[in-house]
Motif scaffolding. Structure first.
Motif, PDB file in Angstrom:
ATOM      1  N   UNK A 147       0.883  -1.438   0.053  1.00 38.69           N
ATOM      2  CA  UNK A 147      -0.138  -0.077  -0.098  1.00 38.69           C
ATOM      3  C   UNK A 147       0.876   1.385  -0.061  1.00 38.69           C
ATOM      4  N   UNK A 148       2.140   1.130   0.196  1.00 35.65           N
ATOM      5  CA  UNK A 148       2.960   2.382   0.231  1.00 35.65           C
ATOM      6  C   UNK A 148       3.104   2.729  -1.121  1.00 35.65           C
ATOM      7  N   UNK A 149       2.721   2.131  -2.267  1.00 34.82           N
ATOM      8  CA  UNK A 149       2.698   2.688  -3.602  1.00 34.82           C
ATOM      9  C   UNK A 149       1.565   3.733  -3.775  1.00 34.82           C
ATOM     10  N   UNK A 150       0.488   3.578  -2.961  1.00 34.37           N
ATOM     11  CA  UNK A 150      -0.535   4.658  -3.241  1.00 34.37           C
ATOM     12  C   UNK A 150      -0.489   5.695  -1.836  1.00 34.37           C
ATOM     13  N   UNK A 151       0.712   5.754  -1.462  1.00 30.82           N
ATOM     14  CA  UNK A 151       0.917   6.707  -0.157  1.00 30.82           C
ATOM     15  C   UNK A 151       0.625   6.317   1.217  1.00 30.82           C
ATOM     16  N   UNK A 152       0.271   5.119   1.498  1.00 34.44           N
ATOM     17  CA  UNK A 152      -0.388   4.651   2.831  1.00 34.44           C
ATOM     18  C   UNK A 152       1.115   4.625   3.561  1.00 34.44           C
ATOM     19  N   UNK A 153       1.120   5.196   4.841  1.00 34.90           N
ATOM     20  CA  UNK A 153       2.391   5.210   5.883  1.00 34.90           C
ATOM     21  C   UNK A 153       2.231   3.892   6.356  1.00 34.90           C
ATOM     22  N   UNK A 154       2.651   2.897   5.880  1.00 33.08           N
ATOM     23  CA  UNK A 154       2.568   1.433   6.273  1.00 33.08           C
ATOM     24  C   UNK A 154       3.289   1.385   7.809  1.00 33.08           C
ATOM     25  N   UNK A 156       4.137   3.829   9.777  1.00 33.02           N
ATOM     26  CA  UNK A 156       3.446   4.443  11.150  1.00 33.02           C
ATOM     27  C   UNK A 156       2.287   3.858  11.375  1.00 33.02           C
ATOM     28  N   UNK A 157       1.435   3.223  10.663  1.00 29.39           N
ATOM     29  CA  UNK A 157       0.203   2.596  10.960  1.00 29.39           C
ATOM     30  C   UNK A 157       0.274   1.385  11.632  1.00 29.39           C
ATOM     31  N   UNK A 158       1.715   0.445  11.511  1.00 29.75           N
ATOM     32  CA  UNK A 158       1.892  -0.427  12.180  1.00 29.75           C
ATOM     33  C   UNK A 158       2.377  -0.204  13.580  1.00 29.75           C
ATOM     34  N   UNK A 159       3.306   0.845  13.524  1.00 24.29           N
ATOM     35  CA  UNK A 159       3.613   1.376  14.692  1.00 24.29           C
ATOM     36  C   UNK A 159       2.588   1.669  15.711  1.00 24.29           C
ATOM     37  N   UNK A 160       1.492   2.474  15.349  1.00 21.84           N
ATOM     38  CA  UNK A 160       0.492   3.000  16.240  1.00 21.84           C
ATOM     39  C   UNK A 160      -0.319   1.842  16.562  1.00 21.84           C
ATOM     40  N   UNK A 161      -0.552   0.720  15.818  1.00 21.22           N
ATOM     41  CA  UNK A 161      -1.422  -0.414  16.102  1.00 21.22           C
ATOM     42  C   UNK A 161      -0.733  -1.381  17.270  1.00 21.22           C
ATOM     43  N   UNK A 162       0.788  -1.382  16.933  1.00 19.51           N
ATOM     44  CA  UNK A 162       1.331  -2.269  18.013  1.00 19.51           C
ATOM     45  C   UNK A 162       1.404  -1.400  19.278  1.00 19.51           C
ATOM     46  N   UNK A 163       1.494   0.293  19.257  1.00 18.43           N
ATOM     47  CA  UNK A 163       1.713   0.413  20.540  1.00 18.43           C
ATOM     48  C   UNK A 163       0.413   0.669  21.234  1.00 18.43           C
ATOM     49  N   UNK A 164      -0.749   0.735  20.293  1.00 19.66           N
ATOM     50  CA  UNK A 164      -2.084   0.731  21.112  1.00 19.66           C
ATOM     51  C   UNK A 164      -2.135  -0.552  21.829  1.00 19.66           C
ATOM     52  N   UNK A 165      -1.711  -1.749  21.300  1.00 24.56           N
ATOM     53  CA  UNK A 165      -1.968  -3.109  21.607  1.00 24.56           C
ATOM     54  C   UNK A 165      -1.268  -3.266  22.734  1.00 24.56           C
ATOM     55  N   UNK A 166       0.107  -2.917  22.792  1.00 21.35           N
ATOM     56  CA  UNK A 166       1.027  -2.996  24.030  1.00 21.35           C
ATOM     57  C   UNK A 166       0.585  -2.167  25.070  1.00 21.35           C
ATOM     58  N   UNK A 167      -0.194  -0.929  24.887  1.00 22.10           N
ATOM     59  CA  UNK A 167      -0.757  -0.333  26.082  1.00 22.10           C
ATOM     60  C   UNK A 167      -1.650  -0.647  26.795  1.00 22.10           C
ATOM     61  N   UNK A 226      16.196   8.315  20.940  1.00 21.25           N
ATOM     62  CA  UNK A 226      16.800   7.344  19.965  1.00 21.25           C
ATOM     63  C   UNK A 226      16.891   7.612  18.306  1.00 21.25           C
ATOM     64  N   UNK A 227      16.591   8.929  18.026  1.00 22.24           N
ATOM     65  CA  UNK A 227      16.544   9.104  16.940  1.00 22.24           C
ATOM     66  C   UNK A 227      15.395   8.658  15.890  1.00 22.24           C
ATOM     67  N   UNK A 228      14.301   8.533  16.502  1.00 23.78           N
ATOM     68  CA  UNK A 228      13.353   7.773  15.700  1.00 23.78           C
ATOM     69  C   UNK A 228      12.816   8.798  14.893  1.00 23.78           C
ATOM     70  N   UNK A 229      12.773   8.626  13.643  1.00 26.27           N
ATOM     71  CA  UNK A 229      12.085   9.474  12.577  1.00 26.27           C
ATOM     72  C   UNK A 229      11.195   8.712  11.628  1.00 26.27           C
ATOM     73  N   UNK A 230      10.468   7.817  12.122  1.00 26.20           N
ATOM     74  CA  UNK A 230       9.523   7.107  11.070  1.00 26.20           C
ATOM     75  C   UNK A 230      10.194   6.122  10.348  1.00 26.20           C
ATOM     76  N   UNK A 231       9.384   5.491   9.247  1.00 24.51           N
ATOM     77  CA  UNK A 231       9.945   4.309   8.525  1.00 24.51           C
ATOM     78  C   UNK A 231      11.065   4.618   7.317  1.00 24.51           C
ATOM     79  N   UNK A 232      11.074   5.970   7.096  1.00 20.03           N
ATOM     80  CA  UNK A 232      12.009   6.015   5.830  1.00 20.03           C
ATOM     81  C   UNK A 232      13.361   5.638   5.851  1.00 20.03           C
ATOM     82  N   UNK A 233      13.905   4.713   5.132  1.00 15.50           N
ATOM     83  CA  UNK A 233      15.408   4.518   5.335  1.00 15.50           C
ATOM     84  C   UNK A 233      15.578   3.644   6.347  1.00 15.50           C
TER      85      UNK A 233
END
Length: 272
Positions: A147-154, A156-167, A226-233
């Motif tokens: 879905x990244x090809x159509x601009x979906x931030x994969x 960031x979405x995965x990180x948000x879902x995991x943090x929500x479950x973890x918390x 820890x210099x987290x800046x999202x999934x880019x690179x």
């Protein structure tokens, strides 16, 4: 009651279910949820129960821990059962009090809907109980990668879902601490009717929201430090690899889902 919530918790043991790739477990759970809402009758539910028992046994997770996760939902189950029992018409009338009528179809629907919710909670709990938060994040991100090809931030979405479950367990633990602190000051959360108990829970919301925002701020600060800046690179220390056991697990789930849905189309009288 709060400590009985198992969704979001991870149970660290070495088992065949734990060793499965998180992508195969997520796909299997999605197939399980869809098939669970498509099946009808008692025979498919018996097969689903067998699947859950086998899965829990293979995962080496105590069955009482999985069953304990159902306890906090007892009021939702009761309300759902009563609504279906009283408002689903059809079939032979079993009991009637004035305009209130309990029908055979209503009773069957109420029982099956309650069983469906129980199986849904047990099945989805197995995903988080057997998958660590890091594996879950990587699995969700890899599944969303196309879905990244159509601009979906994969990522960031995965990180948000995991943090929500973890918390979830963290917030449950926080709520339990606040309740105990307020009970020490004389608050009563266990007496009175349902409405009175709901009103007594209102004072919990303010400190719970404040603590939640504080934890979110601390987490954001720690990630920035820890210099987290999202999934880019970003690169990953652990690489996920699909193995033959993952194909077998998904294949078994697809086959079982086909059988469960196929039973739905059998002629009347051949199934319960």
């Amino acid at each position: 009651m709060l400590k009985d919530i198992t969704i979001g918790q991870y149970y660290p043991v070495d088992s065949p279910i734990h060793r499965l790739d998180p992508r195969s477990k997520i796909i299997a759970i999605m197939i399980f949820i869809v098939s669970l809402f498509l099946i009808e009758g008692y025979t498919p539910y018996i097969l689903v129960l067998g699947l859950l028992v086998v899965t829990v046994s293979l995962s080496k997770i105590p069955m009482k821990l999985v069953v304990k996760g159902i306890k906090p939902l007892r009021w939702i189950l009761l309300i759902t059962f009563v609504i279906n029992l009283l408002f689903i018409p059809g079939g032979k009338t079993l009991v009637q009090f004035g305009v209130v009528r309990v029908t055979e179809t209503g009773l069957q629907t109420a029982v099956l809907m309650a069983i469906r919710l129980v199986f849904l909670v047990m099945g989805t709990s197995m995903l988080t109980l057997t998958t660590s938060p890091i594996e879950l994040t990587d699995g969700i991100e890899l599944l969303l990668n196309p879905l990244k090809r159509i601009g979906v931030p994969a990522h960031e979405i995965a990180m948000m879902m995991t943090i929500a479950l973890r918390f979830i367990p963290t917030l449950v633990e926080e709520t339990d601490k606040i309740m105990k602190a307020q009970m020490a000051r004389g608050a009563d959360f266990e007496s009175g009717n349902l409405m009175a108990r709901a009103r007594n829970l209102v004072p919990l919301l303010v400190p719970l929201f404040i603590n939640s925002f504080r934890r979110a701020d601390e987490l954001a600060t720690a990630m920035e430090a820890r210099c987290y800046r999202g999934g880019g690179g970003r690169t990953k220390y652990r690489q996920l690899h699909i193995q033959s056991r993952d194909y077998i697990a998904v294949g078994v789930m697809v086959a079982l889902a086909a059988v469960l849905i196929g039973i739905k189309f059998l002629p009347d009288g051949m199934i319960l």
